[in-house]
Design a protein around this motif. Structure first.
Motif, PDB file in Angstrom:
ATOM      1  N   LEU A 118      11.057   3.845   2.754  1.00 25.53           N
ATOM      2  CA  LEU A 118      11.921   3.267   3.785  1.00 25.53           C
ATOM      3  C   LEU A 118      11.843   4.063   5.082  1.00 25.53           C
ATOM      4  O   LEU A 118      11.875   3.485   6.182  1.00 25.53           O
ATOM      5  CB  LEU A 118      13.365   3.207   3.281  1.00 25.53           C
ATOM      6  N   GLN A 119      11.735   5.383   4.986  1.00 24.34           N
ATOM      7  CA  GLN A 119      11.598   6.203   6.185  1.00 24.34           C
ATOM      8  C   GLN A 119      10.296   5.873   6.914  1.00 24.34           C
ATOM      9  O   GLN A 119      10.269   5.756   8.145  1.00 24.34           O
ATOM     10  CB  GLN A 119      11.633   7.691   5.803  1.00 24.34           C
TER      11      GLN A 119
ATOM     12  N   VAL B  76       0.838  -1.205   0.000  1.00 29.47           N
ATOM     13  CA  VAL B  76       0.000   0.000   0.000  1.00 29.47           C
ATOM     14  C   VAL B  76       0.869   1.250   0.000  1.00 29.47           C
ATOM     15  O   VAL B  76       0.620   2.213  -0.741  1.00 29.47           O
ATOM     16  CB  VAL B  76      -0.946   0.000   1.218  1.00 29.47           C
ATOM     17  N   LYS B  77       1.905   1.253   0.838  1.00 25.98           N
ATOM     18  CA  LYS B  77       2.771   2.431   0.962  1.00 25.98           C
ATOM     19  C   LYS B  77       3.557   2.687  -0.318  1.00 25.98           C
ATOM     20  O   LYS B  77       3.725   3.856  -0.734  1.00 25.98           O
ATOM     21  CB  LYS B  77       3.717   2.256   2.155  1.00 25.98           C
ATOM     22  N   LEU B  78       4.066   1.634  -0.956  1.00 25.02           N
ATOM     23  CA  LEU B  78       4.808   1.804  -2.212  1.00 25.02           C
ATOM     24  C   LEU B  78       3.924   2.433  -3.287  1.00 25.02           C
ATOM     25  O   LEU B  78       4.358   3.321  -4.027  1.00 25.02           O
ATOM     26  CB  LEU B  78       5.355   0.456  -2.685  1.00 25.02           C
ATOM     27  N   LYS B  79       2.702   1.978  -3.368  1.00 26.41           N
ATOM     28  CA  LYS B  79       1.778   2.571  -4.339  1.00 26.41           C
ATOM     29  C   LYS B  79       1.507   4.027  -4.003  1.00 26.41           C
ATOM     30  O   LYS B  79       1.464   4.899  -4.879  1.00 26.41           O
ATOM     31  CB  LYS B  79       0.467   1.778  -4.359  1.00 26.41           C
TER      32      LYS B  79
ATOM     33  N   LEU C 220      15.791  -2.416  16.303  1.00 26.90           N
ATOM     34  CA  LEU C 220      14.958  -2.813  15.182  1.00 26.90           C
ATOM     35  C   LEU C 220      15.815  -3.263  14.008  1.00 26.90           C
ATOM     36  O   LEU C 220      16.804  -2.614  13.671  1.00 26.90           O
ATOM     37  CB  LEU C 220      14.068  -1.645  14.741  1.00 26.90           C
ATOM     38  N   ILE C 221      15.431  -4.365  13.402  1.00 24.70           N
ATOM     39  CA  ILE C 221      16.146  -4.934  12.256  1.00 24.70           C
ATOM     40  C   ILE C 221      15.145  -5.079  11.113  1.00 24.70           C
ATOM     41  O   ILE C 221      14.070  -5.654  11.294  1.00 24.70           O
ATOM     42  CB  ILE C 221      16.747  -6.307  12.608  1.00 24.70           C
ATOM     43  N   PHE C 222      15.510  -4.566   9.934  1.00 25.26           N
ATOM     44  CA  PHE C 222      14.590  -4.553   8.806  1.00 25.26           C
ATOM     45  C   PHE C 222      15.056  -5.487   7.695  1.00 25.26           C
ATOM     46  O   PHE C 222      16.241  -5.548   7.382  1.00 25.26           O
ATOM     47  CB  PHE C 222      14.459  -3.135   8.238  1.00 25.26           C
TER      48      PHE C 222
ATOM     49  N   GLU D 164       6.787   5.073  10.859  1.00 26.94           N
ATOM     50  CA  GLU D 164       5.336   4.898  10.904  1.00 26.94           C
ATOM     51  C   GLU D 164       4.934   3.456  11.196  1.00 26.94           C
ATOM     52  O   GLU D 164       4.100   3.189  12.063  1.00 26.94           O
ATOM     53  CB  GLU D 164       4.752   5.354   9.564  1.00 26.94           C
ATOM     54  N   PHE D 165       5.544   2.502  10.481  1.00 24.90           N
ATOM     55  CA  PHE D 165       5.149   1.098  10.644  1.00 24.90           C
ATOM     56  C   PHE D 165       5.568   0.528  11.991  1.00 24.90           C
ATOM     57  O   PHE D 165       4.901  -0.345  12.536  1.00 24.90           O
ATOM     58  CB  PHE D 165       5.747   0.249   9.526  1.00 24.90           C
ATOM     59  N   THR D 166       6.673   1.001  12.556  1.00 22.22           N
ATOM     60  CA  THR D 166       7.248   0.376  13.757  1.00 22.22           C
ATOM     61  C   THR D 166       6.705   0.936  15.055  1.00 22.22           C
ATOM     62  O   THR D 166       7.194   0.570  16.122  1.00 22.22           O
ATOM     63  CB  THR D 166       8.776   0.547  13.752  1.00 22.22           C
ATOM     64  N   LEU D 167       5.704   1.806  14.993  1.00 20.79           N
ATOM     65  CA  LEU D 167       5.142   2.353  16.228  1.00 20.79           C
ATOM     66  C   LEU D 167       4.723   1.230  17.165  1.00 20.79           C
ATOM     67  O   LEU D 167       4.012   0.316  16.785  1.00 20.79           O
ATOM     68  CB  LEU D 167       3.933   3.225  15.911  1.00 20.79           C
ATOM     69  N   GLY D 168       5.182   1.292  18.399  1.00 16.59           N
ATOM     70  CA  GLY D 168       4.785   0.312  19.402  1.00 16.59           C
ATOM     71  C   GLY D 168       5.668  -0.907  19.491  1.00 16.59           C
ATOM     72  O   GLY D 168       5.493  -1.725  20.391  1.00 16.59           O
TER      73      GLY D 168
END
Length: 337
Positions: free
Chosen positions: A152-153, A38-41, A77-79, A158-162
């Motif tokens: 990536l930012q 969704v984010k890439l689009k 965090l590791i991506f 945004e995605f890693t909240l919590g």
């Protein structure tokens, strides 16, 4: 044997707003694949590239293949991500007004390569219009790289909240910093009665769901507000005080709350929480009943759900509420026949 209070801090449960992953020591993983698509689009489609040659625009995301995830271990965090993308672009030559189309290929966007080193290939359908292809190769490629950095930012923030949960120490540090910054211009957010407790601001999400039921709105409304009917679809004893300020308790106490607004046949608003959530944290649930003759569209808004509990909360409403209510309605219909 370790002396009292001198045990390995990895296993010491601090005072926290939750009892999850103490000190962020244990390995946790969150799948970012669906979110990433969704984010890439969102960041790529609609990009506009303009120059002396003309104007181009990324028109669609034709192909997206790959996966992404985020892992937390020892508070870090590791991506992981690996994507194969194909975009479509269209453009207009400034002088002639000719229109052309082409593609943008990104065969390997991954954590192994910097965005600046990621391969981006520009192609165009046969015919004239190479000036637009050159525009996309230069300024277009730069715009695409910028958009990928934006993805990536967002993945890392945004995605890693919590995922990194606050501990007693970090909360204390944050409060101290807030007091220093606020000076005498604002009161501290901690009330005197709760000064000995550890309060944390937890990241939350809003859940929106919609379901269609073969039932008039008033009948569906009554299933949510009548104790006997609630107990039938939940298959558990329940406390249902369907009035402003009235209590709600279901599923052996796993769900509780308070009614704050009731409009018969139209709307229910309530404070709602799961027992596993941080203590005293409630979501605000709004149920709107849209009457459609023999059917009713039920619109659910659940605002303030802790990020780690998003999926389980969706499942709760889908499986334990909606599917069981649909089964109850079908039973009633069969009995009438």
């Amino acid at each position: 044997m370790a002396k009292w209070g001198q045990g390995d801090p990895r296993w010491i449960v601090e005072e926290r707003a939750d009892a999850t992953n103490v000190n962020n020591w244990h390995w946790t993983e969150r799948d970012a694949t669906s979110w990433s698509k969704v984010k890439l689009k969102e960041v790529l489609v609609g990009l506009v590239v303009e120059g002396e040659a003309g104007r181009c625009e990324i028109s669609d995301l034709k192909h997206v293949e790959g996966e992404a995830s985020c892992n937390s271990r020892k508070g870090k965090l590791i991506f992981f991500y690996e994507w194969n993308l194909r975009l479509g672009w269209k453009g207009t030559v400034k002088e002639s007004g000719e229109k052309h189309k082409g593609s943008v290929e990104i065969p390997n966007l991954s954590e192994e390569n910097e965005v600046d080193d990621t391969e981006i290939n520009i192609s165009k359908k046969k015919g004239e219009g190479d000036v637009l292809k050159d525009l996309m190769r230069t300024e277009g490629t730069a715009k695409v790289r910028e958009a990928l950095r934006g993805y990536l930012q967002a993945l890392k923030t945004e995605f890693t909240l919590g995922m990194i949960l606050p501990t007693k120490g970090t909360v204390g540090q944050e409060r101290s910093a807030e007091r220093k910054l606020s000076g005498n211009t604002a009161q501290d957010s901690v009330s005197p009665q709760s000064s000995d407790r550890v309060g944390v601001k937890i990241p939350t999400v809003r859940i929106l769901m919609s379901e269609l039921f073969d039932s008039p709105a008033e009948q569906l409304y009554s299933i949510f507000t009548t104790k006997e009917l609630v107990q039938r679809f939940s298959k558990c004893p329940a406390v249902i005080e369907a009035e402003r300020g009235g209590r709600l308790q279901m599923f052996d106490g796993c769900v509780s709350g308070e009614y704050t607004e009731l409009v018969p046949g139209e709307r229910i608003v309530l404070k709602w929480r799961c027992r596993s959530w941080p203590e005293e944290h409630y979501a605000m649930v709004v149920l709107n009943f849209k009457d459609m003759a023999t059917q009713t569209e039920l619109q659910l808004e659940c605002k303030g759900v802790p990020v780690p509990n998003e999926d389980s909360t969706r499942q709760c409403w889908q499986k334990q509420y909606f599917e069981e209510i649909r089964f109850l309605l079908q039973q009633s219909k069969d009995n009438m026949e």
